[in-house]
Design a protein around this motif. Sequence first.
Motif, PDB file in Angstrom:
ATOM      1  N   MET A  80      10.014   8.188   0.275  1.00 34.93           N
ATOM      2  CA  MET A  80       9.514   8.229  -1.103  1.00 34.93           C
ATOM      3  C   MET A  80       9.128   9.641  -1.534  1.00 34.93           C
ATOM      4  O   MET A  80       8.176  10.220  -1.013  1.00 34.93           O
ATOM      5  CB  MET A  80       8.273   7.322  -1.245  1.00 34.93           C
ATOM      6  N   CYS A 105       5.004  10.023  -0.194  1.00 32.40           N
ATOM      7  CA  CYS A 105       4.179   8.940   0.327  1.00 32.40           C
ATOM      8  C   CYS A 105       4.316   8.966   1.838  1.00 32.40           C
ATOM      9  O   CYS A 105       5.421   8.908   2.361  1.00 32.40           O
ATOM     10  CB  CYS A 105       4.661   7.593  -0.234  1.00 32.40           C
ATOM     11  N   VAL A 162       3.253   6.730   3.930  1.00 34.10           N
ATOM     12  CA  VAL A 162       3.517   5.399   4.491  1.00 34.10           C
ATOM     13  C   VAL A 162       5.024   5.138   4.536  1.00 34.10           C
ATOM     14  O   VAL A 162       5.532   4.517   5.460  1.00 34.10           O
ATOM     15  CB  VAL A 162       2.825   4.298   3.639  1.00 34.10           C
ATOM     16  N   HIS A 163       5.729   5.638   3.503  1.00 37.54           N
ATOM     17  CA  HIS A 163       7.174   5.383   3.377  1.00 37.54           C
ATOM     18  C   HIS A 163       7.884   6.732   3.280  1.00 37.54           C
ATOM     19  O   HIS A 163       7.912   7.342   2.210  1.00 37.54           O
ATOM     20  CB  HIS A 163       7.440   4.529   2.133  1.00 37.54           C
ATOM     21  N   LEU A 172       0.843  -1.202   0.000  1.00 35.14           N
ATOM     22  CA  LEU A 172       0.000   0.000   0.000  1.00 35.14           C
ATOM     23  C   LEU A 172       0.878   1.253   0.000  1.00 35.14           C
ATOM     24  O   LEU A 172       1.845   1.345   0.753  1.00 35.14           O
ATOM     25  CB  LEU A 172      -0.881  -0.001   1.262  1.00 35.14           C
ATOM     26  N   HIS A 173       0.541   2.185  -0.864  1.00 33.77           N
ATOM     27  CA  HIS A 173       1.177   3.510  -0.820  1.00 33.77           C
ATOM     28  C   HIS A 173       0.076   4.547  -0.621  1.00 33.77           C
ATOM     29  O   HIS A 173      -1.104   4.250  -0.797  1.00 33.77           O
ATOM     30  CB  HIS A 173       1.893   3.818  -2.137  1.00 33.77           C
TER      31      HIS A 173
HETATM   32 CU   LIG Z   1       4.767   4.331  -0.229  1.00 39.88          CU
END
Ligand SMILES: [Cu+2]
Length: 231
Positions: free
Chosen positions: A168, A162, A164-165, A121-122
């Motif tokens: 990124m 992103c 989540v990360h 998931l992003h």
């Molecule tokens: Cu991501």
Amino acid sequence: MKNCLFAVVVAVSAATAVADGVSGVVKFKGTQPAERALPLDPACGASFKKVNPGAKPTTRFFVVGKDGGFGDVLVQIKGLSGGPAPSGKHVLDQKGCEYIPYVSACRAGQAISVLNSDPVLHNVHPQPAVSGNKEYNKAQLPHGPALDFQYDQPEEFLKFKCDVHPWMFSYISVMDHGYFAVTDENGKFSIAGVPDGTYELLARHRKAGETSQKVTVKGGKADVSLTLELK
Ligand SMILES: [Cu+2]
């Protein structure tokens, strides 16, 4: 007959190999700073490994080719409006938990289509800095359907991230004319369809600043070399 066909194919590819438009190279001068390792989680680590076998995940701040060519530099002709129409959507992919390409450019109003080629998931979070360009934050399922964005106001290096990360990022320059390019990993670029005349060619890198040079286009062509020095 077979030989004849072969000869035709060779002739066509030789003709297309001749540089057209304003083309050339941007060179990097200075000491290339070391990139930082990216702290990928296990799922992203596995995806990165699959997409980039043998490579280590690092930041991509300074892309410098073997001959000193400087990648990810936004090059544009100043003082022209209009220009070649964009062809289709501008595509940004998420692959190996990285945005690909890292730096790119599109036309104002052109659809930006963000893909998720990852099994994770992003969330796609563009953070424009120019008034009138809207911020979004949209989750995207593993291998989920593409998400489309559009920006109407010119803005250089509009940031996509992103949440989540946190490593990124991608930077898309939204241009109000069609006379631009982003250099490849060897610093090369090509801008098509520039009318004959003398212009200022501006090269800008997110971290190394900018430089410009006068360029004269004759018969639809010009070959130019610029150097960006990191001080
Ligand atoms: Cu991501």
